[in-house]
Design a protein around this motif. Structure first.
Motif, PDB file in Angstrom:
ATOM      1  N   TYR A 160      26.239  13.797  -5.508  1.00 35.65           N
ATOM      2  CA  TYR A 160      26.550  13.186  -6.804  1.00 35.65           C
ATOM      3  C   TYR A 160      27.487  11.984  -6.630  1.00 35.65           C
ATOM      4  CZ  TYR A 160      28.355  12.737 -11.566  1.00 35.65           C
ATOM      5  OH  TYR A 160      28.745  12.256 -12.789  1.00 35.65           O
ATOM      6  N   LEU A 161      28.554  12.184  -5.840  1.00 34.55           N
ATOM      7  CA  LEU A 161      29.532  11.115  -5.647  1.00 34.55           C
ATOM      8  C   LEU A 161      28.959   9.927  -4.886  1.00 34.55           C
ATOM      9  CD1 LEU A 161      32.700  13.234  -4.797  1.00 34.55           C
ATOM     10  CD2 LEU A 161      32.307  11.891  -6.861  1.00 34.55           C
ATOM     11  N   HIS A 162      28.274  10.197  -3.787  1.00 36.63           N
ATOM     12  CA  HIS A 162      27.898   9.110  -2.882  1.00 36.63           C
ATOM     13  C   HIS A 162      26.507   8.529  -3.123  1.00 36.63           C
ATOM     14  CE1 HIS A 162      31.616   9.432  -0.739  1.00 36.63           C
ATOM     15  NE2 HIS A 162      31.461  10.734  -0.653  1.00 36.63           N
ATOM     16  N   GLU A 163      25.621   9.264  -3.742  1.00 38.00           N
ATOM     17  CA  GLU A 163      24.288   8.715  -3.992  1.00 38.00           C
ATOM     18  C   GLU A 163      24.107   8.258  -5.441  1.00 38.00           C
ATOM     19  OE1 GLU A 163      21.105  11.208  -2.591  1.00 38.00           O
ATOM     20  OE2 GLU A 163      22.254  11.812  -0.819  1.00 38.00           O
ATOM     21  N   ILE A 164      24.777   8.932  -6.356  1.00 37.09           N
ATOM     22  CA  ILE A 164      24.574   8.610  -7.766  1.00 37.09           C
ATOM     23  C   ILE A 164      25.667   7.695  -8.320  1.00 37.09           C
ATOM     24  CG2 ILE A 164      24.381   9.594 -10.098  1.00 37.09           C
ATOM     25  CD1 ILE A 164      23.080  12.063  -8.710  1.00 37.09           C
ATOM     26  N   ILE A 165      26.924   8.031  -8.057  1.00 28.75           N
ATOM     27  CA  ILE A 165      28.040   7.275  -8.638  1.00 28.75           C
ATOM     28  C   ILE A 165      28.480   6.084  -7.785  1.00 28.75           C
ATOM     29  CG2 ILE A 165      30.464   7.395  -9.354  1.00 28.75           C
ATOM     30  CD1 ILE A 165      30.034  10.228 -10.162  1.00 28.75           C
TER      31      ILE A 165
ATOM     32  N   ARG B 149      37.113   0.380  -4.087  1.00 31.53           N
ATOM     33  CA  ARG B 149      37.113   1.843  -3.966  1.00 31.53           C
ATOM     34  C   ARG B 149      36.836   2.300  -2.528  1.00 31.53           C
ATOM     35  NH1 ARG B 149      36.526   6.436  -3.178  1.00 31.53           N
ATOM     36  NH2 ARG B 149      36.539   8.218  -4.566  1.00 31.53           N
ATOM     37  N   ARG B 150      36.217   1.429  -1.721  1.00 37.11           N
ATOM     38  CA  ARG B 150      35.927   1.791  -0.327  1.00 37.11           C
ATOM     39  C   ARG B 150      37.204   2.093   0.454  1.00 37.11           C
ATOM     40  NH1 ARG B 150      36.265  -3.694  -0.167  1.00 37.11           N
ATOM     41  NH2 ARG B 150      37.238  -4.618   1.666  1.00 37.11           N
TER      42      ARG B 150
END
Length: 198
Positions: A150-155, A163-164
């Motif tokens: 969810y965090l890394h592929e969607i958001i 943010r990186r």
């Protein structure tokens, strides 16, 4: 020339205050142990003041600043904390007044050169600057792959580029101060699913 304030959170200040995890007391005890004086700590980029409250346990006064007036309006009052709407790069703190400067989960939003110049102006001789970051969470082996996807592929495609630095643990941000080797700390929370999603 300083970069303009990137206001990603004012529209969600109340949710930010409600759902943000709390920092462990061990963090503030460790930071307090690094300095001789405990008169004033500056919590820069305070958001809603969670770190400021932790500092208030160890310092006589805390000045907590944030460029977002909405974040400051959502902050929880405390007798030792003075909240101010001010950018990280240009504050009203007196020169050589702070024993400690703390930035929790906010350094990546600042103009680094401008902020570092302000830190040099505000810190007392022998004072400490600490930049704290956290990224990701662990719940259980069954849930973690779901949250990571969810965090890394969607958001993640929608996050601002700064943010990186959080995912990199701030290791790639230039830090022109003598670096210490702090302990690794854990933030632990017991949350409902709704709170976790928030």
């Amino acid at each position: 020339m300083p970069t303009a304030f990137k206001d990603h959170f004012s529209g969600h200040a109340a949710d930010y205050a409600r759902y943000r995890p709390h920092y462990p007391e061990a963090l503030f005890a460790y930071l307090a142990s690094l300095v001789d004086g405990h008169e004033l700590a500056w919590d820069c980029g305070t958001g809603n003041g969670q770190a400021a409250h932790g500092l208030a346990t160890h310092f006589e006064r805390v000045i907590a600043t944030d460029a977002s007036a909405e974040q400051i309006r959502s902050a929880i009052p405390h007798e030792r904390i003075t909240y101010r709407v001010e950018p990280a790069e240009n504050t009203t703190l007196p020169s050589r007044s702070a024993d400690l400067v703390l930035v929790t989960q906010a350094l990546h939003w600042f103009d680094f050169d401008g902020f570092y110049a302000e830190v040099r102006r505000v810190l007392k001789p022998g004072g400490i600057i600490a930049a704290v970051s956290y990224a990701g969470s662990r719940v259980s082996p069954e849930i973690d792959p779901i949250t990571q996807r969810y965090l890394h592929e969607i958001i993640e495609p929608y996050w601002p580029s700064e943010r990186r630095y959080v995912d990199e643990g701030y290791r790639t941000i230039a830090f022109p101060f003598t670096e210490l080797s702090p302990p690794t700390l854990q933030m632990k929370e017991w949350w409902s699913l709704d709170h976790f999603m928030g």
